[in-house]
Design a protein around this motif. Sequence first.
Motif, PDB file in Angstrom:
ATOM      1  N   ASN A   1     -10.997  -9.412   2.908  1.00 19.07           N
ATOM      2  CA  ASN A   1      -9.736  -9.193   2.244  1.00 19.07           C
ATOM      3  C   ASN A   1      -9.197  -7.869   1.354  1.00 19.07           C
ATOM      4  N   PHE A   2      -8.811  -7.021   2.078  1.00 15.17           N
ATOM      5  CA  PHE A   2      -8.404  -5.637   1.435  1.00 15.17           C
ATOM      6  C   PHE A   2      -7.040  -5.608   0.881  1.00 15.17           C
ATOM      7  N   LYS A   3      -6.312  -6.499   0.813  1.00 14.11           N
ATOM      8  CA  LYS A   3      -4.893  -6.657   0.749  1.00 14.11           C
ATOM      9  C   LYS A   3      -4.592  -6.151  -0.762  1.00 14.11           C
ATOM     10  N   LEU A   4      -3.650  -5.118  -0.858  1.00 17.77           N
ATOM     11  CA  LEU A   4      -3.194  -4.828  -2.322  1.00 17.77           C
ATOM     12  C   LEU A   4      -1.933  -5.556  -2.521  1.00 17.77           C
ATOM     13  N   LYS A   5      -1.260  -4.956  -3.660  1.00 17.78           N
ATOM     14  CA  LYS A   5       0.220  -5.536  -4.034  1.00 17.78           C
ATOM     15  C   LYS A   5       1.005  -5.058  -2.825  1.00 17.78           C
ATOM     16  N   PRO A   6       2.020  -5.858  -2.546  1.00 14.21           N
ATOM     17  CA  PRO A   6       2.785  -5.642  -1.244  1.00 14.21           C
ATOM     18  C   PRO A   6       3.590  -4.440  -1.411  1.00 14.21           C
TER      19      PRO A   6
ATOM     20  N   ALA B   1      -8.404  10.426 -13.296  1.00 16.62           N
ATOM     21  CA  ALA B   1      -6.933  11.334 -13.657  1.00 16.62           C
ATOM     22  C   ALA B   1      -5.770  10.149 -13.247  1.00 16.62           C
ATOM     23  N   PHE B   2      -6.043   9.492 -12.323  1.00 19.60           N
ATOM     24  CA  PHE B   2      -4.917   8.768 -11.677  1.00 19.60           C
ATOM     25  C   PHE B   2      -4.473   7.571 -12.447  1.00 19.60           C
ATOM     26  N   ASN B   3      -4.013   7.186 -13.491  1.00 19.60           N
ATOM     27  CA  ASN B   3      -3.951   5.861 -14.158  1.00 19.60           C
ATOM     28  C   ASN B   3      -2.739   5.180 -13.406  1.00 19.60           C
ATOM     29  N   ASP B   4      -3.205   4.078 -12.536  1.00 18.85           N
ATOM     30  CA  ASP B   4      -1.825   3.487 -11.662  1.00 18.85           C
ATOM     31  C   ASP B   4      -1.230   2.679 -12.393  1.00 18.85           C
ATOM     32  N   SER B   5      -1.633   2.304 -13.554  1.00 16.05           N
ATOM     33  CA  SER B   5      -0.609   1.337 -14.262  1.00 16.05           C
ATOM     34  C   SER B   5       0.446   2.004 -14.822  1.00 16.05           C
ATOM     35  N   LEU B   6       0.369   3.413 -14.718  1.00 12.15           N
ATOM     36  CA  LEU B   6       1.617   4.160 -15.187  1.00 12.15           C
ATOM     37  C   LEU B   6       2.277   4.956 -13.965  1.00 12.15           C
ATOM     38  N   ILE B   7       1.895   4.520 -12.842  1.00 13.51           N
ATOM     39  CA  ILE B   7       2.510   5.210 -11.712  1.00 13.51           C
ATOM     40  C   ILE B   7       3.027   4.055 -10.878  1.00 13.51           C
ATOM     41  N   ASN B   8       4.196   3.910 -10.515  1.00 11.50           N
ATOM     42  CA  ASN B   8       4.838   2.932  -9.723  1.00 11.50           C
ATOM     43  C   ASN B   8       4.465   3.138  -8.345  1.00 11.50           C
ATOM     44  N   ASN B   9       4.160   1.923  -7.632  1.00 12.08           N
ATOM     45  CA  ASN B   9       3.858   1.639  -6.341  1.00 12.08           C
ATOM     46  C   ASN B   9       2.460   2.599  -5.850  1.00 12.08           C
ATOM     47  N   LEU B  10       1.704   2.931  -6.900  1.00 16.74           N
ATOM     48  CA  LEU B  10       0.460   3.712  -6.322  1.00 16.74           C
ATOM     49  C   LEU B  10      -0.690   2.800  -6.715  1.00 16.74           C
TER      50      LEU B  10
ATOM     51  N   GLU C   1      -5.352  -1.045   7.797  1.00 18.61           N
ATOM     52  CA  GLU C   1      -4.995  -2.000   8.584  1.00 18.61           C
ATOM     53  C   GLU C   1      -4.382  -3.432   7.813  1.00 18.61           C
ATOM     54  N   GLN C   2      -4.790  -3.568   6.631  1.00 17.15           N
ATOM     55  CA  GLN C   2      -4.206  -4.772   5.899  1.00 17.15           C
ATOM     56  C   GLN C   2      -2.982  -4.297   5.080  1.00 17.15           C
ATOM     57  N   ASN C   3      -2.526  -3.182   4.868  1.00 15.63           N
ATOM     58  CA  ASN C   3      -1.554  -2.775   3.901  1.00 15.63           C
ATOM     59  C   ASN C   3      -0.606  -1.987   4.664  1.00 15.63           C
ATOM     60  N   PRO C   4       0.415  -2.587   5.513  1.00 12.50           N
ATOM     61  CA  PRO C   4       1.451  -1.977   6.381  1.00 12.50           C
ATOM     62  C   PRO C   4       2.249  -1.021   5.193  1.00 12.50           C
ATOM     63  N   SER C   5       2.317  -1.491   3.870  1.00 16.93           N
ATOM     64  CA  SER C   5       3.347  -0.876   3.017  1.00 16.93           C
ATOM     65  C   SER C   5       2.819   0.569   2.587  1.00 16.93           C
TER      66      SER C   5
ATOM     67  N   TYR D   1     -12.327  -7.847  -1.287  1.00 14.58           N
ATOM     68  CA  TYR D   1     -12.995  -6.786  -1.543  1.00 14.58           C
ATOM     69  C   TYR D   1     -11.912  -5.802  -2.357  1.00 14.58           C
ATOM     70  N   SER D   2     -10.927  -6.090  -2.502  1.00 11.94           N
ATOM     71  CA  SER D   2      -9.672  -5.381  -3.120  1.00 11.94           C
ATOM     72  C   SER D   2      -9.887  -4.929  -4.495  1.00 11.94           C
ATOM     73  N   ASN D   3     -10.627  -5.740  -5.498  1.00 11.13           N
ATOM     74  CA  ASN D   3     -11.180  -5.183  -6.607  1.00 11.13           C
ATOM     75  C   ASN D   3     -12.644  -4.736  -6.755  1.00 11.13           C
ATOM     76  N   TRP D   4     -13.044  -4.435  -5.398  1.00 11.09           N
ATOM     77  CA  TRP D   4     -14.407  -3.991  -5.592  1.00 11.09           C
ATOM     78  C   TRP D   4     -14.717  -2.499  -4.915  1.00 11.09           C
ATOM     79  N   ILE D   5     -13.528  -1.762  -4.758  1.00 12.65           N
ATOM     80  CA  ILE D   5     -13.711  -0.654  -3.918  1.00 12.65           C
ATOM     81  C   ILE D   5     -13.121   0.415  -4.533  1.00 12.65           C
ATOM     82  N   GLY D   6     -13.135   0.362  -6.032  1.00 14.96           N
ATOM     83  CA  GLY D   6     -12.445   1.604  -6.579  1.00 14.96           C
ATOM     84  C   GLY D   6     -11.524   1.098  -7.603  1.00 14.96           C
ATOM     85  N   GLY D   7     -10.834   1.976  -8.177  1.00 13.02           N
ATOM     86  CA  GLY D   7      -9.858   1.870  -9.353  1.00 13.02           C
ATOM     87  C   GLY D   7      -9.857   2.868 -10.395  1.00 13.02           C
ATOM     88  N   TYR D   8      -8.697   2.894 -11.158  1.00 14.94           N
ATOM     89  CA  TYR D   8      -8.763   3.927 -12.250  1.00 14.94           C
ATOM     90  C   TYR D   8      -9.931   3.592 -13.218  1.00 14.94           C
TER      91      TYR D   8
END
Length: 293
Positions: free
Chosen positions: A35-40, A55-64, A86-90, A166-173
């Motif tokens: 499961n590699f799904k992110l927020k829709p 550099a990219f604090n995604d809690s401060l950047i909408n839809n990123l 493949e799992q996030n068409p948005s 996998y979505s919380n295991w593959i990187g992040g701010y």
Amino acid sequence: MKRFIKLTITFSLVFLTVLYLIIESSEIIIKNSANFKLKPQTKYLVLGHSHPECAFNDSLINNLKNLAQTGESYYYTYFKTIKVLEQNPSIEIVFIEFTNNQIYELMNNWIWGNMYMDYRYPKYSPFMSLSDKFILIKNNPSGFINATSLAFEQNFKRIRKQNFNYSNWIGGYLFLKRYKTDSLLKSSKWIDYKQKQNIKLSELNLKYLTKIIDLCEQNNRKVVLIRSPLHSKSESYASENIYQELRTTHFSSNEFLDFSKFPANNSQFGDLEHLNYKGAKVFSNWFSNLLNS
């Protein structure tokens, strides 16, 4: 004696065949269940190594969503990108870090060096083709054997626990609290770097950057190459001439946003390569406004 040797060889072949089938079966289960799904509402994706990770604090950047990760080469980013798209068409735009140190031959070690392979191969082995794996086998056969055993152990635990997220295991701010910039500048270890004329390149890492770009475009995602903020005294600038020549020669058709000169002060850098959380806050708010405009 001949009979003993024959039996030994036969037993070894049978054992290796069974072992291969068990490993392959576990990877097929993981591949089909991962499961590699992110927020829709995710529209923007950031990929790369520690520079964009900090550099990219995604809690401060909408839809990123920031999926950059320390020490990650394009080789491993490629397999992650396959499943995420493949799992996030948005997702509409993929921002890929392209900075000076990612062109260096040192990146080869990030691909098949023991430490890097032990950490990343178990994550992405289920999503790799035999030709991709052969690169590791060819360049570090003993390391590959060890990484394979780690991968099997990790995959077995996933299957046993039915944990395929996998979505919380593959990187992040990365919220970096470091403040080493002033001490680095005062240290005798720092020198005024001059332009390097001869730098060996990682052809393989650059090849997989091209594969990521092609993958995104084939899936109708816009690709933007970026360079995250760097301190003006960063050693990275020692390869600037070669870096710019490579970029204009091989990636001139790709949109490029260069944030390396973003006006951050010393207290907003964790060191000469990475923004700390204070710098990330300023930069991310600015970048959010840029996206909105």
